[in-house]
Design a protein around this motif. Sequence first.
Motif, PDB file in Angstrom:
ATOM      1  N   GLY A  29       6.721 -41.481 -24.233  1.00 51.11           N
ATOM      2  CA  GLY A  29       8.144 -41.669 -24.458  1.00 51.11           C
ATOM      3  C   GLY A  29       8.694 -40.951 -25.669  1.00 51.11           C
ATOM      4  O   GLY A  29       9.869 -41.122 -26.003  1.00 51.11           O
ATOM      5  N   ASP A  79      10.684 -44.533 -26.301  1.00 51.41           N
ATOM      6  CA  ASP A  79      11.134 -45.032 -24.996  1.00 51.41           C
ATOM      7  C   ASP A  79      12.068 -44.051 -24.295  1.00 51.41           C
ATOM      8  O   ASP A  79      12.918 -44.451 -23.508  1.00 51.41           O
ATOM      9  N   ILE A  92      13.155 -41.456 -21.543  1.00 52.97           N
ATOM     10  CA  ILE A  92      12.783 -41.301 -20.138  1.00 52.97           C
ATOM     11  C   ILE A  92      13.405 -40.075 -19.478  1.00 52.97           C
ATOM     12  O   ILE A  92      12.995 -39.701 -18.373  1.00 52.97           O
ATOM     13  N   GLU A  93      14.375 -39.437 -20.130  1.00 52.00           N
ATOM     14  CA  GLU A  93      15.023 -38.274 -19.513  1.00 52.00           C
ATOM     15  C   GLU A  93      15.602 -37.376 -20.592  1.00 52.00           C
ATOM     16  O   GLU A  93      16.178 -37.860 -21.575  1.00 52.00           O
ATOM     17  N   ARG A 138      17.848 -39.655 -22.954  1.00 47.01           N
ATOM     18  CA  ARG A 138      18.215 -40.994 -22.478  1.00 47.01           C
ATOM     19  C   ARG A 138      17.025 -41.920 -22.651  1.00 47.01           C
ATOM     20  O   ARG A 138      15.892 -41.579 -22.297  1.00 47.01           O
ATOM     21  N   ARG A 139      17.302 -43.097 -23.205  1.00 46.27           N
ATOM     22  CA  ARG A 139      16.240 -44.060 -23.487  1.00 46.27           C
ATOM     23  C   ARG A 139      16.163 -45.137 -22.406  1.00 46.27           C
ATOM     24  O   ARG A 139      17.128 -45.339 -21.653  1.00 46.27           O
ATOM     25  N   SER A 140      15.037 -45.822 -22.322  1.00 46.69           N
ATOM     26  CA  SER A 140      14.858 -46.856 -21.306  1.00 46.69           C
ATOM     27  C   SER A 140      15.775 -48.045 -21.527  1.00 46.69           C
ATOM     28  O   SER A 140      16.016 -48.832 -20.605  1.00 46.69           O
ATOM     29  N   ASN A 141      16.320 -48.204 -22.731  1.00 44.85           N
ATOM     30  CA  ASN A 141      17.261 -49.299 -23.001  1.00 44.85           C
ATOM     31  C   ASN A 141      18.692 -48.940 -22.623  1.00 44.85           C
ATOM     32  O   ASN A 141      19.623 -49.696 -22.919  1.00 44.85           O
ATOM     33  N   ARG A 201      23.067 -44.393 -17.122  1.00 49.74           N
ATOM     34  CA  ARG A 201      22.140 -44.143 -16.010  1.00 49.74           C
ATOM     35  C   ARG A 201      21.651 -42.705 -15.968  1.00 49.74           C
ATOM     36  O   ARG A 201      20.484 -42.444 -15.643  1.00 49.74           O
TER      37      ARG A 201
END
Length: 265
Positions: free
Chosen positions: A138, A161, A163-164, A175-178, A204
């Motif tokens: 991450g 964290d 993810i993108e 972009r973070r998972s939160n 999203r």
Amino acid sequence: LSACGYAFAARQASGGGVAWGRKEDGGEIPEPISLMRDILAVSGNGYAFCALRRDGSLVAWGNPSMGATLPQPIPALRDVVRVIGNLYAFAALRANGSVVAWGHQSNGGNVPAAIAALTDIVDIVANDYAFAALRANGEVVAWGSSFSGGSVPAAIGVITDIIELSATQRAFAARRSNGSVVAWGYSTYGASVPAPIAALTDIRTVTGHYASFVALLSSGRVVGWGNLAIPASVAALTDIVQVVSGGVAFAALRANGTVVAWGAA
């Protein structure tokens, strides 16, 4: 089909390739590359093309100083799974989770030793002057022009964290998972996330065009930052399901099947 700044190239069903445009920048495929029938994918940067072959090796053509010449040991590799270009260089992801790069040294063609030693990279994105790579843990790393996102700020470098990744011409966003987003690079190209957007936790997707980012929220709304404002009529919508960029403009697909767009006409 792939493009560089001055030419196009296409992979044929036979596994061969064709190209057209300015010869010195990739518009003509030289032998023996033109005779190959095992090409899986072709990627372009600003001045050259690189082709991934079935055996995991690479070949390139176009401007020699901008990535058309593969330095050692890259011609010997047989485990490349993806190749991507920025304006002046190429980067390739290997099956072992490591990356290699070549082309203009100060704009991404030279991978720092600490990044070259990693074996957990899962994705690579490019802007015009740098590359950023997402690790399996991450974290994000980057290299290339420090003015354009090639150096990750310390506060972002410790995040675990992500993810993108996405990019504008001279900045990156993560972009973070939160559901939040962070960005870095050249400030006027989207590197400065406004406080109200930085506080969001329902993002999203994030899409970049040449100097702006747009984030799609779980509510179906979009928010943006950079040098292109979202029209009020679009910002008021709550049924957007997808956002794409055309380089100097954005288009958004609504749940009712209609499309709205903004940016350069």
